[in-house]
Design an enzyme around this catalytic site. Structure first.
Site, PDB file in Angstrom:
ATOM      1  N   VAL A  71      19.720 -59.826  -4.733  1.00  0.00           N
ATOM      2  CA  VAL A  71      19.337 -59.360  -3.409  1.00  0.00           C
ATOM      3  C   VAL A  71      17.884 -59.811  -3.230  1.00  0.00           C
ATOM      4  O   VAL A  71      17.020 -59.489  -4.046  1.00  0.00           O
ATOM      5  CB  VAL A  71      19.460 -57.824  -3.323  1.00  0.00           C
ATOM      6  CG1 VAL A  71      18.941 -57.327  -1.992  1.00  0.00           C
ATOM      7  CG2 VAL A  71      20.914 -57.413  -3.508  1.00  0.00           C
ATOM      8  N   ASP A 130      10.511 -73.078   5.561  1.00  0.00           N
ATOM      9  CA  ASP A 130      10.754 -72.263   4.356  1.00  0.00           C
ATOM     10  C   ASP A 130      11.722 -73.056   3.465  1.00  0.00           C
ATOM     11  O   ASP A 130      12.881 -73.256   3.836  1.00  0.00           O
ATOM     12  CB  ASP A 130      11.370 -70.911   4.770  1.00  0.00           C
ATOM     13  CG  ASP A 130      11.730 -70.018   3.579  1.00  0.00           C
ATOM     14  OD1 ASP A 130      11.540 -70.458   2.429  1.00  0.00           O
ATOM     15  OD2 ASP A 130      12.217 -68.900   3.813  1.00  0.00           O
ATOM     16  N   ALA A 177      15.957 -72.139  -1.245  1.00  0.00           N
ATOM     17  CA  ALA A 177      17.378 -72.552  -1.313  1.00  0.00           C
ATOM     18  C   ALA A 177      17.612 -74.008  -0.934  1.00  0.00           C
ATOM     19  O   ALA A 177      18.763 -74.434  -0.799  1.00  0.00           O
ATOM     20  CB  ALA A 177      18.292 -71.639  -0.510  1.00  0.00           C
ATOM     21  N   ALA A 178      16.541 -74.792  -0.797  1.00  0.00           N
ATOM     22  CA  ALA A 178      16.727 -76.240  -0.532  1.00  0.00           C
ATOM     23  C   ALA A 178      17.465 -76.880  -1.702  1.00  0.00           C
ATOM     24  O   ALA A 178      18.453 -77.598  -1.526  1.00  0.00           O
ATOM     25  CB  ALA A 178      15.374 -76.920  -0.338  1.00  0.00           C
ATOM     26  N   GLY A 179      16.994 -76.593  -2.925  1.00  0.00           N
ATOM     27  CA  GLY A 179      17.630 -77.151  -4.114  1.00  0.00           C
ATOM     28  C   GLY A 179      19.070 -76.653  -4.244  1.00  0.00           C
ATOM     29  O   GLY A 179      19.973 -77.412  -4.608  1.00  0.00           O
ATOM     30  N   ASP A 180      19.294 -75.384  -3.927  1.00  0.00           N
ATOM     31  CA  ASP A 180      20.653 -74.809  -4.037  1.00  0.00           C
ATOM     32  C   ASP A 180      21.597 -75.477  -3.037  1.00  0.00           C
ATOM     33  O   ASP A 180      22.748 -75.778  -3.356  1.00  0.00           O
ATOM     34  CB  ASP A 180      20.616 -73.293  -3.783  1.00  0.00           C
ATOM     35  CG  ASP A 180      19.753 -72.564  -4.811  1.00  0.00           C
ATOM     36  OD1 ASP A 180      19.659 -73.064  -5.945  1.00  0.00           O
ATOM     37  OD2 ASP A 180      19.185 -71.515  -4.463  1.00  0.00           O
TER      38      ASP A 180
HETATM   39  P1  ATP Z   1      13.674 -74.738  -3.903  1.00  0.00           P
HETATM   40  O1  ATP Z   1      13.312 -74.161  -5.249  1.00  0.00           O
HETATM   41  O2  ATP Z   1      12.565 -74.645  -2.878  1.00  0.00           O
HETATM   42  O3  ATP Z   1      14.990 -74.283  -3.390  1.00  0.00           O
HETATM   43  P2  ATP Z   1      13.835 -77.172  -5.401  1.00  0.00           P
HETATM   44  O4  ATP Z   1      12.440 -77.257  -5.927  1.00  0.00           O
HETATM   45  O5  ATP Z   1      14.919 -76.802  -6.321  1.00  0.00           O
HETATM   46  O6  ATP Z   1      13.886 -76.296  -4.089  1.00  0.00           O
HETATM   47  P3  ATP Z   1      13.392 -79.598  -3.948  1.00  0.00           P
HETATM   48  O7  ATP Z   1      13.212 -80.808  -4.757  1.00  0.00           O
HETATM   49  O8  ATP Z   1      12.164 -78.973  -3.343  1.00  0.00           O
HETATM   50  O9  ATP Z   1      14.251 -78.565  -4.775  1.00  0.00           O
HETATM   51  O10 ATP Z   1      14.370 -79.881  -2.718  1.00  0.00           O
HETATM   52  C1  ATP Z   1      15.728 -80.230  -2.871  1.00  0.00           C
HETATM   53  C2  ATP Z   1      16.107 -81.217  -1.770  1.00  0.00           C
HETATM   54  O11 ATP Z   1      15.863 -80.581  -0.507  1.00  0.00           O
HETATM   55  C3  ATP Z   1      15.258 -82.486  -1.767  1.00  0.00           C
HETATM   56  O12 ATP Z   1      15.816 -83.482  -2.622  1.00  0.00           O
HETATM   57  C4  ATP Z   1      15.305 -82.875  -0.277  1.00  0.00           C
HETATM   58  O13 ATP Z   1      16.478 -83.593   0.019  1.00  0.00           O
HETATM   59  C5  ATP Z   1      15.360 -81.527   0.437  1.00  0.00           C
HETATM   60  N1  ATP Z   1      14.019 -81.085   0.857  1.00  0.00           N
HETATM   61  C6  ATP Z   1      13.196 -80.238   0.212  1.00  0.00           C
HETATM   62  N2  ATP Z   1      12.027 -80.082   0.891  1.00  0.00           N
HETATM   63  C7  ATP Z   1      12.139 -80.861   1.994  1.00  0.00           C
HETATM   64  C8  ATP Z   1      11.275 -81.143   3.106  1.00  0.00           C
HETATM   65  N3  ATP Z   1      10.053 -80.589   3.207  1.00  0.00           N
HETATM   66  N4  ATP Z   1      11.732 -82.010   4.054  1.00  0.00           N
HETATM   67  C9  ATP Z   1      12.962 -82.569   3.981  1.00  0.00           C
HETATM   68  N5  ATP Z   1      13.820 -82.337   2.967  1.00  0.00           N
HETATM   69  C10 ATP Z   1      13.424 -81.501   1.988  1.00  0.00           C
HETATM   70  O1  RIB Z   2      16.701 -70.746  -5.285  1.00  0.00           O
HETATM   71  C1  RIB Z   2      16.382 -69.647  -4.455  1.00  0.00           C
HETATM   72  C2  RIB Z   2      16.765 -68.356  -5.120  1.00  0.00           C
HETATM   73  O2  RIB Z   2      15.964 -68.165  -6.285  1.00  0.00           O
HETATM   74  C3  RIB Z   2      16.545 -67.115  -4.284  1.00  0.00           C
HETATM   75  O3  RIB Z   2      17.645 -66.795  -3.463  1.00  0.00           O
HETATM   76  C4  RIB Z   2      16.211 -66.039  -5.318  1.00  0.00           C
HETATM   77  O4  RIB Z   2      17.194 -65.062  -5.452  1.00  0.00           O
HETATM   78  C5  RIB Z   2      15.966 -66.786  -6.626  1.00  0.00           C
HETATM   79  O5  RIB Z   2      17.003 -66.608  -7.493  1.00  0.00           O
END
Ligand code: ATP
Ligand code: RIB
Length: 307
Positions: free
Chosen positions: A14, A249, A252-255
């Site tokens: 959560v 924000d 969850a970009a990586g997810d």
């Molecule tokens: P987070 O922990 O913030 O969820 P992460 O560190 O695991 O992310 P990132 O490498 O930051 O992963 O981002 C994953 C993907 O999301 C990148 O490969 C890219 O395609 C997209 N992305 C992230 N940030 C941006 C941005 N500022 N603009 C456009 N695409 C983005």
């Molecule tokens: O990757 C994003 C996630 O990291 C968030 O939803 C938070 O719960 C942490 O696990």
């Protein structure tokens, strides 16, 4: 459309978001711009939601508490067509929690309380191994015990299912887990921690990739935020740029990237570059919205934005 069958083994949290102008310094007190309610999160749950919304046939193996805090998240899983038959309940620990601070540049810091996630055992995974038999991908991250992930990957290997490891959050890992991994998807920080090589040039990137390939991992994808994704196998290496958008924000970009990739990638990996482009597009939508699961797009939203 032929849907991939994806098993995600991971955390449910959560999330509580705190929106601030800037991050506090040690010892400093700051006002928050907006006190927010609780949202669905957890790296495992976010990746499962992404896979479900982006049209994979998704099963999620996870553990929550008896507190009922995760009930609304489980309802959201069902809306994303995720099979929730393998969500287990811990009698002793409460549902995991995350405290996420987001600054005005859209960057975040996250503190995680594992709770029930840390009680998901190898035995729990083993008892539910029937879920793995006809899967295309088994996906895991590091917010649950390593033993549970190793067991999931061992079962996957027995069934010739491709294993995908997102080594997040960054911690050192035993070689035994890395040797069970087919596709690894770290961000830059995680890649540096695992390989011991800091990435500040093309040469370092090659060395980092070589570190993972030499462990027997066949495909390496290093996500590099707004720059995009570096893709490498034994035979080729290529930078696939991110979509140019204004991030509000990045949570969850990586997810989203991982859920999108396993939804789009053919089981023989023949369309991997197209699948990475799709994953970059999906995550570019996530970074333009606030929150974790609420910001993950559907397949239709990606198609409308990019086709
Ligand atoms: P987070 O922990 O913030 O969820 P992460 O560190 O695991 O992310 P990132 O490498 O930051 O992963 O981002 C994953 C993907 O999301 C990148 O490969 C890219 O395609 C997209 N992305 C992230 N940030 C941006 C941005 N500022 N603009 C456009 N695409 C983005
Ligand atoms: O990757 C994003 C996630 O990291 C968030 O939803 C938070 O719960 C942490 O696990």
């Amino acid at each position: 459309m032929n849907k991939n069958k994806v098993i995600v083994v991971g955390s449910t949290n959560v999330d509580k978001f705190l929106n601030v102008k800037r991050f506090p310094k040690p010892g400093e007190t700051l006002h928050i711009n907006q006190a927010q309610r609780e949202f669905g999160g957890g790296k495992g749950a976010n990746q499962a939601i992404a896979a479900g919304r982006l049209a994979a046939d998704t099963t999620f193996i996870s553990k929550v508490g008896t507190d009922g805090n995760a009930q609304f998240i489980i309802e959201d899983f069902a809306k994303a067509q995720i099979n929730t038959n393998y969500i287990l309940i811990s009698e002793d620990e409460e549902t995991g929690q995350a405290f996420i601070t987001v600054n005005e540049e859209g960057q975040n810091t996250i503190l995680v309380y594992g709770g029930a996630n840390m009680t998901l055992s190898a035995t729990d995974v083993d008892k539910n191994k029937e879920a793995f038999s006809d899967a295309d991908y088994v996906v895991a991250q590091l917010e649950i015990p390593i033993e549970a992930i190793e067991q999931a990957f061992k079962i996957a290997r027995e069934h010739k299912v491709t294993t995908v490891l997102n080594p997040a959050p960054a911690v050192e890992l035993p070689k035994s887990l890395l040797s069970l991994t087919d596709i690894i998807i770290p961000n830059e920080t995680e890649a540096e921690l695992l390989s011991g090589i800091s990435i500040h040039s093309e040469k370092n990137m090659h060395q980092t990739v070589a570190y993972f390939l030499n462990l027997g991992i066949s495909t390496v994808l290093i996500t590099l935020g707004e720059q995009g994704t570096y893709y490498a196998t034994k035979n080729e290496a290529k930078m696939i740029p991110a979509c140019s958008v204004k991030a509000v924000d990045t949570t969850a970009a990586g997810d989203t990237f991982i859920g999108a990739l396993v939804s789009e990638l053919k089981p023989d990996l023949s369309n991997i570059k197209e699948a990475i482009i799709f994953a970059n597009q999906a995550s570019s939508l996530t970074v333009q919205r606030k929150g974790a699961q609420v910001s993950i797009p559907t397949r239709l939203e990606v198609q409308e934005a990019y086709h």
